[in-house]
Motif scaffolding. Structure first.
Motif, PDB file in Angstrom:
ATOM      1  N   ILE A 119       0.850  -1.191   0.000  1.00 10.59           N
ATOM      2  CA  ILE A 119       0.000   0.000   0.000  1.00 10.59           C
ATOM      3  C   ILE A 119       0.885   1.240   0.000  1.00 10.59           C
ATOM      4  O   ILE A 119       1.822   1.344   0.796  1.00 10.59           O
ATOM      5  N   LEU A 120       0.574   2.184  -0.878  1.00 17.89           N
ATOM      6  CA  LEU A 120       1.250   3.477  -0.906  1.00 17.89           C
ATOM      7  C   LEU A 120       0.335   4.515  -0.262  1.00 17.89           C
ATOM      8  O   LEU A 120      -0.835   4.639  -0.645  1.00 17.89           O
ATOM      9  N   SER A 121       0.861   5.264   0.720  1.00 17.59           N
ATOM     10  CA  SER A 121       0.059   6.244   1.446  1.00 17.59           C
ATOM     11  C   SER A 121       0.841   7.535   1.617  1.00 17.59           C
ATOM     12  O   SER A 121       2.056   7.601   1.360  1.00 17.59           O
ATOM     13  N   ARG A 122       0.124   8.563   2.069  1.00 14.42           N
ATOM     14  CA  ARG A 122       0.790   9.838   2.369  1.00 14.42           C
ATOM     15  C   ARG A 122       1.736   9.647   3.547  1.00 14.42           C
ATOM     16  O   ARG A 122       1.390   9.007   4.545  1.00 14.42           O
ATOM     17  N   TYR A 123       2.929  10.215   3.449  1.00 12.48           N
ATOM     18  CA  TYR A 123       3.906  10.155   4.529  1.00 12.48           C
ATOM     19  C   TYR A 123       3.743  11.368   5.432  1.00 12.48           C
ATOM     20  O   TYR A 123       3.774  12.513   4.967  1.00 12.48           O
ATOM     21  N   LEU A 124       3.554  11.118   6.712  1.00  9.00           N
ATOM     22  CA  LEU A 124       3.346  12.191   7.688  1.00  9.00           C
ATOM     23  C   LEU A 124       4.699  12.531   8.312  1.00  9.00           C
ATOM     24  O   LEU A 124       5.055  12.056   9.395  1.00  9.00           O
ATOM     25  N   ARG A 125       5.448  13.370   7.628  1.00  6.78           N
ATOM     26  CA  ARG A 125       6.868  13.560   7.958  1.00  6.78           C
ATOM     27  C   ARG A 125       7.094  14.267   9.281  1.00  6.78           C
ATOM     28  O   ARG A 125       8.143  14.105   9.903  1.00  6.78           O
ATOM     29  N   LEU A 126       6.160  15.080   9.745  1.00  7.30           N
ATOM     30  CA  LEU A 126       6.360  15.828  10.981  1.00  7.30           C
ATOM     31  C   LEU A 126       5.708  15.137  12.184  1.00  7.30           C
ATOM     32  O   LEU A 126       5.676  15.709  13.281  1.00  7.30           O
ATOM     33  N   ALA A 127       5.222  13.941  11.994  1.00  9.01           N
ATOM     34  CA  ALA A 127       4.517  13.242  13.071  1.00  9.01           C
ATOM     35  C   ALA A 127       5.491  12.528  14.005  1.00  9.01           C
ATOM     36  O   ALA A 127       6.612  12.169  13.615  1.00  9.01           O
TER      37      ALA A 127
ATOM     38  N   VAL B 200       0.201   4.434  16.324  1.00  9.25           N
ATOM     39  CA  VAL B 200      -0.439   5.752  16.263  1.00  9.25           C
ATOM     40  C   VAL B 200       0.634   6.831  16.128  1.00  9.25           C
ATOM     41  O   VAL B 200       1.730   6.721  16.676  1.00  9.25           O
ATOM     42  N   LEU B 201       0.297   7.874  15.373  1.00  5.29           N
ATOM     43  CA  LEU B 201       1.196   9.004  15.161  1.00  5.29           C
ATOM     44  C   LEU B 201       0.493  10.282  15.604  1.00  5.29           C
ATOM     45  O   LEU B 201      -0.694  10.479  15.334  1.00  5.29           O
ATOM     46  N   ARG B 202       1.266  11.150  16.259  1.00  3.99           N
ATOM     47  CA  ARG B 202       0.718  12.461  16.651  1.00  3.99           C
ATOM     48  C   ARG B 202       1.201  13.478  15.641  1.00  3.99           C
ATOM     49  O   ARG B 202       2.400  13.763  15.535  1.00  3.99           O
ATOM     50  N   THR B 203       0.276  14.015  14.856  1.00  4.89           N
ATOM     51  CA  THR B 203       0.606  15.092  13.922  1.00  4.89           C
ATOM     52  C   THR B 203       0.364  16.424  14.619  1.00  4.89           C
ATOM     53  O   THR B 203       0.012  16.484  15.792  1.00  4.89           O
ATOM     54  N   GLU B 204       0.517  17.510  13.876  1.00  5.17           N
ATOM     55  CA  GLU B 204       0.282  18.825  14.458  1.00  5.17           C
ATOM     56  C   GLU B 204      -1.182  19.042  14.791  1.00  5.17           C
ATOM     57  O   GLU B 204      -1.522  19.895  15.621  1.00  5.17           O
ATOM     58  N   THR B 205      -2.077  18.270  14.170  1.00  4.24           N
ATOM     59  CA  THR B 205      -3.515  18.513  14.343  1.00  4.24           C
ATOM     60  C   THR B 205      -4.291  17.356  14.950  1.00  4.24           C
ATOM     61  O   THR B 205      -5.396  17.576  15.468  1.00  4.24           O
ATOM     62  N   ALA B 206      -3.772  16.126  14.886  1.00  4.47           N
ATOM     63  CA  ALA B 206      -4.585  14.988  15.328  1.00  4.47           C
ATOM     64  C   ALA B 206      -3.716  13.764  15.567  1.00  4.47           C
ATOM     65  O   ALA B 206      -2.557  13.698  15.151  1.00  4.47           O
ATOM     66  N   TRP B 207      -4.311  12.783  16.256  1.00  5.69           N
ATOM     67  CA  TRP B 207      -3.726  11.451  16.305  1.00  5.69           C
ATOM     68  C   TRP B 207      -4.162  10.692  15.053  1.00  5.69           C
ATOM     69  O   TRP B 207      -5.334  10.729  14.663  1.00  5.69           O
TER      70      TRP B 207
END
Length: 491
Positions: free
Chosen positions: A225-233, A367-374
């Motif tokens: 699966i290819l997905s968006r990478y959440l680089r700042l998470a 789980v990843l914590r981004t700037e706006t959400a888990w």
């Protein structure tokens, strides 16, 4: 080890044969299956540790990129006594293996070439990304793009080191390709769930861009699966571990007489609520996000109720897992009666309990914590569980139980071999209680099933998870076996 005949297109492929080299040196030819088997059992993602590898065969071979280097996609079967597992290996072939790829070496492939794990070679993963963007069909491999998805090609890839059951490649800072190592015929729940939740507009999943599939046992089977990478998470495990580490450092400073931080009373153990880097706020927000994900899962896939007969079947599965773990890990025996009593208490409940699609392998590393959400990752469930069971409906409290066990791991893993373990055990328990309470409070406040009102079910599910952990640690990470065992002593 015995070998089956090579699959279609292999028996006449000179590149897999060691016969020429063997003739030169007067040796018995080493088939590539032997080379693969030697390499496979050393991989972190190989699920057969603790079971004898009896037989290996290549059943599918697709040339993806020709030339030097060459990229071949292999599907292999591995037999362990009465069970057979499927794996995919993207194999690179080079006449000369550069130093940067020696760590990925599989072994000689014949014809003077070396085989290696091609996922570590950006020269071969770039064409793979381009094929996905073009929705190519290459032999038995089908590339699909999510309608409207857009992602760059020609980007260098980097293999992430944290995963165990899969391998993920980050392309630039834009996309991430998760490659399933062990295959189960049929759609992978991770692709199924993330696609459905993304359609609902969930802020708690990484947007899927596309996927690769093939046919296995006559059904379409997900390969990657290819997905968006959440680089700042930041991943939840690292955030929680940092909070625990800060708490232990404060406690050790108090013990050494260095003095307490502002607001921390002298002469007693520090409390989790008083330490810098308190994780409870994030734990509560994670509980809220978990409840929202469960609500979206129910919307996307429906829900049902678990009646008395189904509760009995659930507890029977728990007992069977307990028996298996007891046979493999005798140290678990001292807790068998306590665990059995919890299962018996669950069996006496008539229900009904609501059930739905759940994550199935929920912990802080997912789980990843981004700037706006888990954001929640890896909806494929426990890799060792049959795929039909992973896709089946279950109590949402199974995910709650998994996260609570993960809090316990985050606190205890730093005490393995720690000289002050006895002193810090109480601090660890306080951190776990504080953050577990915050998580459950957030989960219930956001509409999830109230954990406090369903304590018998939650306790049984936590113990079932701990039994799984005991067996896993005994097989894969013996130095961590005290973590679930010490936890069971305090249930």
């Amino acid at each position: 080890m015995t070998r089956r005949p090579a699959g279609p297109g292999l028996s006449d492929r000179k590149s897999w044969s060691g016969a020429e080299n063997a003739a030169t040196y007067g040796m018995r030819p080493m088939a590539f299956e032997d080379v693969l088997a030697t390499w496979l059992v050393r991989q972190r993602w190989f699920a057969g540790k603790g079971r004898g590898l009896r037989d290996l065969a290549i059943i599918a071979d697709t040339e993806v990129v020709g030339g030097d280097p060459e990229l071949r996609h292999l599907i292999i079967t591995v037999s362990h006594n009465t069970t057979v597992d499927y794996y995919q290996v993207l194999t690179g072939l080079r006449r000369r293996l550069p130093a940067r790829l020696t760590h990925a070496r599989i072994g000689p492939a014949g014809d003077g070439r070396q085989a290696y794990d091609a996922l570590h070679d950006a020269d071969l993963t770039k064409p793979l990304l381009a094929a996905l963007a073009a929705e190519s069909s290459i032999g038995s491999l089908q590339m699909h793009k999510v309608p409207g998805a857009s992602f760059g090609t020609g980007l260098d890839s980097l293999v992430l080191t944290a995963e165990q059951s899969n391998t993920s490649l980050v392309f630039g800072e834009e996309s991430i390709l998760k490659v399933f190592r062990r295959l189960s015929p049929g759609p992978n729940p991770d692709l199924e769930v993330t696609t459905a939740l993304a359609r609902l507009g969930s802020p708690h999943v990484a947007e899927p861009f596309g996927w690769i599939e093939t046919r296995l046992e006559g059904v379409s089977t997900s390969l990657a699966i290819l997905s968006r990478y959440l680089r700042l998470a930041s991943d939840g495990w690292s955030l929680a571990a940092t909070s625990v580490r800060d708490l232990y450092a404060i406690e050790e400073s108090l013990a050494d007489g260095v003095g307490a931080p502002d607001g921390v009373g002298a002469g007693r153990d520090v409390r989790a609520a008083e330490a810098g880097g308190d994780f409870a706020g994030e734990a509560r927000r994670l509980g809220i996000a978990t409840a929202q994900v469960h609500a979206d899962l129910a919307t996307a896939f429906g829900s049902d109720e678990l009646g008395p007969d189904a509760v009995g079947e659930l507890t029977e599965r728990m007992y069977r897992k307990l028996d298996l773990a007891l046979a493999a890990v005798p140290e678990l025996g001292r807790y068998a009666e306590m665990i059995g009593d919890a299962y018996s208490s669950l069996a006496k409940l008539k229900g009904p309990f609501p059930v739905q699609r759940v994550h199935g392998d929920y912990h802080l590393g997912q789980v990843l914590r981004t700037e706006t959400a888990w954001v929640v990752l890896d909806f494929e469930g426990e890799p060792a569980t049959p795929i039909a069971q992973r896709r089946a409906r279950s109590s949402p409290l199974r995910d709650v139980a998994g996260m609570l066990r993960s809090f316990d791991y985050a606190a205890r893993h730093q005490l393995v071999g720690h000289p002050d373990q006895a002193t810090l055990n109480g601090v660890a328990r306080d951190w776990v209680r504080w953050n577990a309470s915050a998580f459950c409070s957030g989960y219930a406040a956001a509409g999830g099933i109230d954990p406090d009102a369903n304590d018998v079910l939650l306790r049984a599910l936590q113990l079932d998870k701990a039994v799984y952990e005991v067996l896993y640690e005994a097989r894969h990470r013996p130095s961590w076996l005290p973590i679930p065992l010490d936890s069971l002593a305090e249930f």
